[in-house]
Design an enzyme around this catalytic site. Structure first.
Site, short mmCIF file in Angstrom:
data_model
loop_
_atom_site.label_atom_id
_atom_site.label_comp_id
_atom_site.label_asym_id
_atom_site.label_seq_id
_atom_site.Cartn_x
_atom_site.Cartn_y
_atom_site.Cartn_z
N ASP A 66 4.90 1.05 11.96
CA ASP A 66 3.68 0.42 11.42
C ASP A 66 3.51 -1.03 11.88
OD1 ASP A 66 3.12 2.80 10.20
OD2 ASP A 66 3.74 2.17 8.19
N ARG A 120 0.27 15.20 12.53
CA ARG A 120 1.22 14.77 11.50
C ARG A 120 1.38 15.95 10.53
NH1 ARG A 120 -0.86 9.10 9.35
NH2 ARG A 120 1.07 9.14 8.14
N PRO A 121 2.30 16.86 10.86
CA PRO A 121 2.43 18.09 10.07
C PRO A 121 2.94 17.83 8.65
CG PRO A 121 4.19 17.93 11.71
CD PRO A 121 3.28 16.77 11.95
N ARG A 147 -4.40 10.99 4.46
CA ARG A 147 -3.41 12.05 4.36
C ARG A 147 -2.38 11.79 3.26
NH1 ARG A 147 -1.17 14.26 8.36
NH2 ARG A 147 0.83 14.39 7.35
N LYS A 168 0.84 -1.21 0.00
CA LYS A 168 0.00 0.00 0.00
C LYS A 168 0.87 1.26 0.00
CE LYS A 168 -1.67 1.55 4.10
NZ LYS A 168 -1.40 2.98 4.43
N ASN A 169 1.83 1.30 0.90
CA ASN A 169 2.58 2.55 1.07
C ASN A 169 3.57 2.81 -0.05
OD1 ASN A 169 1.12 3.15 3.31
ND2 ASN A 169 2.68 2.50 4.79
N CYS A 225 -4.38 13.21 12.75
CA CYS A 225 -4.88 11.88 12.48
C CYS A 225 -5.12 11.20 13.82
CB CYS A 225 -3.96 11.10 11.56
SG CYS A 225 -2.68 10.19 12.38
N ARG A 282 -8.54 -0.33 4.99
CA ARG A 282 -7.66 0.65 4.34
C ARG A 282 -6.34 0.03 3.93
NH1 ARG A 282 -7.33 6.34 7.31
NH2 ARG A 282 -5.93 6.52 5.53
N ASP A 307 4.92 20.40 7.20
CA ASP A 307 5.85 21.52 7.04
C ASP A 307 7.04 21.17 6.15
OD1 ASP A 307 6.33 19.81 9.36
OD2 ASP A 307 8.08 21.06 9.75
N ILE A 366 8.48 7.62 16.39
CA ILE A 366 7.93 8.38 15.25
C ILE A 366 6.66 9.14 15.66
CG2 ILE A 366 7.01 8.22 12.90
CD1 ILE A 366 9.72 7.24 12.69
C1 EPZ Z 1 4.47 7.07 5.97
O1 EPZ Z 1 3.71 8.21 6.34
C2 EPZ Z 1 3.50 5.90 5.98
N1 EPZ Z 1 2.41 6.20 5.05
C3 EPZ Z 1 2.96 5.66 7.37
O2 EPZ Z 1 2.19 4.47 7.33
C4 EPZ Z 1 4.13 5.45 8.33
O3 EPZ Z 1 3.64 5.33 9.65
C5 EPZ Z 1 5.09 6.65 8.24
O4 EPZ Z 1 5.52 6.82 6.87
C6 EPZ Z 1 6.32 6.50 9.12
O5 EPZ Z 1 7.05 5.39 8.75
C7 EPZ Z 1 2.59 6.06 3.74
O6 EPZ Z 1 3.65 5.71 3.26
C8 EPZ Z 1 1.42 6.35 2.86
P1 EPZ Z 1 6.62 10.59 7.40
P2 EPZ Z 1 4.29 9.68 6.09
O7 EPZ Z 1 6.46 11.88 6.67
O8 EPZ Z 1 5.06 9.71 4.83
C9 EPZ Z 1 7.12 13.89 10.88
C10 EPZ Z 1 0.38 3.05 7.85
O9 EPZ Z 1 -0.02 2.58 8.95
N2 EPZ Z 1 6.88 14.89 9.82
O10 EPZ Z 1 7.75 9.72 7.06
O11 EPZ Z 1 3.17 10.63 6.29
C11 EPZ Z 1 5.91 13.03 11.16
O12 EPZ Z 1 5.00 13.69 12.03
C12 EPZ Z 1 0.82 4.50 7.74
O13 EPZ Z 1 0.40 2.41 6.80
C13 EPZ Z 1 7.03 16.24 10.12
O14 EPZ Z 1 7.35 16.63 11.25
O15 EPZ Z 1 5.26 9.77 7.33
C14 EPZ Z 1 6.52 11.79 11.72
O16 EPZ Z 1 6.83 11.96 13.08
C15 EPZ Z 1 0.46 5.34 8.91
N3 EPZ Z 1 6.80 17.15 9.13
C16 EPZ Z 1 7.81 11.64 10.92
O17 EPZ Z 1 8.09 12.95 10.41
C17 EPZ Z 1 6.45 16.79 7.86
O18 EPZ Z 1 6.25 17.67 7.00
C18 EPZ Z 1 7.77 10.65 9.77
O19 EPZ Z 1 6.64 10.93 8.96
C19 EPZ Z 1 6.30 15.42 7.57
C20 EPZ Z 1 6.53 14.48 8.58
#
Ligand code: EPZ
Length: 422
Positions: free
Chosen positions: A308, A122-123, A93, A22-23, A117, A400, A125, A330
């Site tokens: 995850d 989950r920003p 998201r 999926k991801n 969420c 999902r 930025d 995370i």
């Molecule tokens: C991906 O989300 C996955 N989703 C998530 O899987 C997974 O939990 C996550 O990576 C972490 O491994 C998909 O791939 C579709 P990140 P993503 O940006 O890309 C912070 C599941 O259960 N952050 O790598 O949104 C954030 O808050 C889902 O299948 C910022 O601070 O995650 C987190 O602490 C849930 N600012 C960390 O970085 C930003 O602009 C990693 O998030 C973006 C992220």
């Protein structure tokens, strides 16, 4: 709304195959926007999140068709709108993944802010910073990220976030940079195999991306990209969940298509807990030995223990022979499953970002409610191990990310039914 009714306490035995990831697939669907024509993705899982991304792409004017049970054709020739609306983005998201490709190809995009969420803020930025660094104007207007650029120019961009690299921001920046002028160097890039998969797909489209799998990715912009055909990798989180189904029921389960290298830390952790895990020929075979030994784990960006799989692992540790400690590196608040596991008889105490789990001898069936995807998977695992009947409510969260979970578990000997909630 549907629920699962599980008669627990049966050791699971047999073999299941991992679905497509999926991801990995979600940003790859968005990447199709970078070219004009039909991109075909194979091994696409049938999940509601995939349908949501299809709906986002349709809202932009693309045509999406299933050409086989797991073959998805994304035709971008009709794309003439640049807005990902609130109603779709609030559902998922990962819709933010259209921001980079829309900017890369059309230099304009409006994507609703995803908001919080179920397991905390989950920003986005870093996604915004990435586009600004390439020269885009990005404003927040009426709940939307509104981005425009006359031109995008490559440069060195550091994507370090508070919890390490961001997968989503790395994907968006790679996709925007693929059609920017000059060279973009992404520092502290995400290193997950799903990111490497996107690098490979972009390469198949004619992009020049190097360094996938390392902390520094270099993208040299090109003038245009072509549609491609691509086979999506197997879903390692789904695979890990079925490995845990074998472990938590004291069963004997083989998962085909699982990538043992990707899951190496997870497999090592299971072995530390006393679970027998054999890896050969692209399959992971697990033999559960209960009770497992207690553990201390900390989730983090790849190659650390995957967040995850944390809820599902927490379910297993609820049956350990002592006190385990789980630290979420995370998402400090990703413990929605904890109070529900307690309803099944587990002893879990959460002080974010840490859960302390005092293992119990048995879990007992109860009504529990799912509030997010992996928490739902954890509750199903606990229900499979628990004595008596467990009702897992609101399983649309599970739909999902897990294709036909009840069919796979039934094939392993579980007693699990999908019923409409009364
Ligand atoms: C991906 O989300 C996955 N989703 C998530 O899987 C997974 O939990 C996550 O990576 C972490 O491994 C998909 O791939 C579709 P990140 P993503 O940006 O890309 C912070 C599941 O259960 N952050 O790598 O949104 C954030 O808050 C889902 O299948 C910022 O601070 O995650 C987190 O602490 C849930 N600012 C960390 O970085 C930003 O602009 C990693 O998030 C973006 C992220």
């Amino acid at each position: 709304m549907d629920k699962y009714v599980i008669e627990g306490g049966r050791p699971l035995r047999g073999t299941v195959a991992a679905q497509g990831s999926k991801n990995a697939c979600l940003p790859m669907m968005a990447a199709a926007l970078l070219a004009d024509g039909v991109t075909t993705l194979r091994n696409v899982p049938r999940l509601s999140d995939i349908e949501t991304m299809a709906a986002v792409l349709r809202a932009l004017g693309a045509t999406i068709e299933w050409e086989g049970p797991h073959v998805l054709a994304v035709d971008t020739r009709g794309v003439d709108k640049y807005v990902a609306p609130y109603d779709l983005v609030r559902r998922m998201r990962a819709s933010i993944a259209v921001l980079g490709p829309l900017m890369g190809r059309f230099r304009r995009a409006e994507v609703s802010l995803p908001g919080g969420c179920a397991f905390g803020p989950r920003p986005v930025d870093l996604h915004i910073k990435a586009l600004r660094e390439l020269g885009a104007t990005v404003e927040l207007e009426g709940g939307y990220v509104v981005a425009r650029a006359a031109a995008l120019k490559g440069k060195r961009v550091n994507l370090s976030g508070p919890a390490g690299p961001s997968r989503g921001a790395t994907a968006n920046l790679m996709m925007a940079a693929a059609l920017a002028e000059g060279v973009t160097v992404i520092e502290d890039a995400a290193r997950e195999p799903e990111t490497v998969e996107l690098v490979n797909m972009l390469g198949a489209m004619g992009a020049r991306v190097e360094g996938g799998g390392s902390a520094e990715i270099t993208v040299t912009g090109v003038d245009r990209l072509e549609p491609c055909e691509y086979e999506v990798m197997a879903d390692q989180i789904e695979a890990g969940t079925y490995v845990l189904a074998g472990a938590i029921t004291g069963g004997d389960v083989t998962v085909e298509g699982a990538d043992a290298e990707y899951l190496s830390l997870f497999i090592g952790t299971l072995r530390e807990a006393g679970v027998t895990v054999d890896v050969s020929n692209g399959a992971i075979a697990v033999r559960g030995n209960l009770p497992v030994a207690p553990l201390e784990i900390r989730t983090g960006p790849y190659p650390a223990f995957p967040t995850d799989l944390q809820p599902q692992m927490t379910a297993l540790l609820s049956l350990a022979s002592g006190r385990s400690v789980v630290v979420e590196g995370i998402y400090p608040d990703r413990f929605n499953h904890a109070p529900e596991l307690v309803r099944l008889g587990a002893h879990v105490e959460v002080t974010p970002p840490t859960a302390v789990i005092n293992g119990v001898h048995r879990l007992y069936g109860a009504y529990v409610m799912t509030s997010d995807l992996r928490a739902g998977a954890a509750l199903v695992l606990a229900g499979l191990a628990a004595g008596g009947e467990t009702n897992v409510r609101r399983i649309y969260h599970i739909d999902r990310g897990y294709e036909g979970m009840e069919d796979k578990l039934t094939s392993l000997g579980a007693a699990i039914r999908r019923l409409e909630e009364e």
